[in-house]
Design a protein around this motif. Structure first.
Motif, PDB file in Angstrom:
ATOM      1  N   SER A  31      -5.065  -0.944  -6.460  1.00 52.42           N
ATOM      2  CA  SER A  31      -5.624  -2.114  -7.148  1.00 52.42           C
ATOM      3  C   SER A  31      -4.969  -2.315  -8.508  1.00 52.42           C
ATOM      4  CB  SER A  31      -7.139  -1.948  -7.326  1.00 52.42           C
ATOM      5  OG  SER A  31      -7.784  -1.884  -6.070  1.00 52.42           O
ATOM      6  N   ALA A  32      -4.773  -1.204  -9.231  1.00 56.45           N
ATOM      7  CA  ALA A  32      -4.127  -1.289 -10.541  1.00 56.45           C
ATOM      8  C   ALA A  32      -2.681  -1.760 -10.405  1.00 56.45           C
ATOM      9  CB  ALA A  32      -4.179   0.069 -11.239  1.00 56.45           C
ATOM     10  N   HIS A  90      -1.491  -3.800  -8.053  1.00 56.43           N
ATOM     11  CA  HIS A  90      -1.503  -5.237  -7.776  1.00 56.43           C
ATOM     12  C   HIS A  90      -1.781  -6.040  -9.045  1.00 56.43           C
ATOM     13  CE1 HIS A  90      -0.904  -5.429  -3.458  1.00 56.43           C
ATOM     14  NE2 HIS A  90      -1.726  -4.410  -3.301  1.00 56.43           N
ATOM     15  N   ARG A  91      -2.659  -5.529  -9.916  1.00 58.79           N
ATOM     16  CA  ARG A  91      -2.907  -6.215 -11.190  1.00 58.79           C
ATOM     17  C   ARG A  91      -1.658  -6.255 -12.048  1.00 58.79           C
ATOM     18  NH1 ARG A  91      -7.854  -3.343 -10.899  1.00 58.79           N
ATOM     19  NH2 ARG A  91      -7.062  -1.741 -12.322  1.00 58.79           N
ATOM     20  N   GLU A  92      -0.925  -5.137 -12.055  1.00 65.61           N
ATOM     21  CA  GLU A  92       0.289  -5.086 -12.878  1.00 65.61           C
ATOM     22  C   GLU A  92       1.385  -5.978 -12.314  1.00 65.61           C
ATOM     23  OE1 GLU A  92       1.929  -4.833 -15.993  1.00 65.61           O
ATOM     24  OE2 GLU A  92       0.366  -3.291 -15.957  1.00 65.61           O
ATOM     25  N   LEU A  93       1.494  -6.031 -10.989  1.00 64.01           N
ATOM     26  CA  LEU A  93       2.460  -6.940 -10.368  1.00 64.01           C
ATOM     27  C   LEU A  93       2.131  -8.386 -10.722  1.00 64.01           C
ATOM     28  CD1 LEU A  93       2.830  -5.320  -6.827  1.00 64.01           C
ATOM     29  CD2 LEU A  93       4.647  -5.536  -8.539  1.00 64.01           C
ATOM     30  N   ALA A 126       0.839  -1.205   0.000  1.00 59.40           N
ATOM     31  CA  ALA A 126       0.000   0.000   0.000  1.00 59.40           C
ATOM     32  C   ALA A 126       0.870   1.250   0.000  1.00 59.40           C
ATOM     33  CB  ALA A 126      -0.924  -0.001   1.211  1.00 59.40           C
ATOM     34  N   GLU A 127       1.948   1.222   0.783  1.00 58.02           N
ATOM     35  CA  GLU A 127       2.874   2.357   0.826  1.00 58.02           C
ATOM     36  C   GLU A 127       3.654   2.478  -0.478  1.00 58.02           C
ATOM     37  OE1 GLU A 127       3.774   2.418   5.632  1.00 58.02           O
ATOM     38  OE2 GLU A 127       4.898   1.064   4.333  1.00 58.02           O
ATOM     39  N   LEU A 128       3.941   1.348  -1.114  1.00 61.58           N
ATOM     40  CA  LEU A 128       4.611   1.386  -2.418  1.00 61.58           C
ATOM     41  C   LEU A 128       3.736   2.105  -3.433  1.00 61.58           C
ATOM     42  CD1 LEU A 128       6.866   0.576  -4.407  1.00 61.58           C
ATOM     43  CD2 LEU A 128       5.675  -1.614  -4.721  1.00 61.58           C
TER      44      LEU A 128
END
Length: 213
Positions: A181-182, A184-187, A170-172
């Motif tokens: 959310s976007a 996390h999808r990209e990761l 979240a801090e990243l």
């Protein structure tokens, strides 16, 4: 990482703190730090974490910067007098505050004072480098490019294809100024494409040389 009182004995450290009228404050999580600042001071985070938060006219908040151990801030920075900006402790945080004007008036002939100045300048140089790196990262247009640029910089900094995140995901997202959310999808996409592997806060760069963007 260089610390403010490195290579200064405890006796000389106390002299410096006394002559610079240094005061140590402890702030609890979510407590405002900026409300306790007066004019012409320099503050340094001794331990803990804080955030500089900007609130726009719609009441939306954005993390402008994050302050960790050894981060320096000053009351002469204009945002401290702007109600849209505030420094908030993110966890229990200890801050050392001393008078900026007294630094200039201090007896410069003493060894420990010169060492103090050297440490301070080195810390400031490190902060400038970090700010330049962040500008380089957030100037990228896509979330993927921002992530890869961040991983690339951290990889070069530590000379390793393994990057350990110093904060939560979240801090990243806040640091990169992107939607969580976007991100996390990209990761997930990067992992599925075998560009990176993710194990908790450990990011393994599988194709390190492809990260030059």
């Amino acid at each position: 990482m260089k610390k403010l009182f490195d290579n200064i004995c405890e006796k000389d450290k106390k002299k410096l703190e006394q002559n610079l009228e240094a005061i140590t404050y402890t702030f609890h999580k979510n407590q405002s730090i900026s409300k306790y600042l007066k004019d012409h001071i320099i503050g340094i985070i001794l331990n803990g974490k804080a955030k500089i938060i900007h609130t726009d006219y719609n009441g939306n908040s954005l993390v402008v910067d994050e302050l960790y151990e050894n981060s320096i801030f000053g009351s002469n920075i204009s945002f401290l007098y702007n109600s849209e900006y505030e420094i908030i402790a993110y966890e229990e945080t200890k801050v050392l505050i001393f008078d900026y004007d007294l630094i200039l008036k201090y007896d410069s002939s003493s060894y420990y004072y010169n060492q103090f100045l050297k440490n301070l300048i080195e810390i400031i140089n490190n902060i400038i480098e970090e700010k330049n790196n962040r500008l380089q990262i957030i100037s990228k247009k896509t979330i993927r490019d921002k992530l890869l640029e961040y991983f690339n910089i951290e990889s070069k900094k530590h000379g390793s294809s393994i990057v350990y995140l110093p904060f939560t995901y979240a801090e990243l997202a806040d640091f990169l100024a992107i939607d969580r959310s976007a991100m996390h999808r990209e990761l997930k996409n990067l992992k599925e494409e075998n560009i990176i592997d993710i194990k908790g806060k450990k990011i393994i760069l599988l194709y390190r040389h492809s990260f030059i963007i």
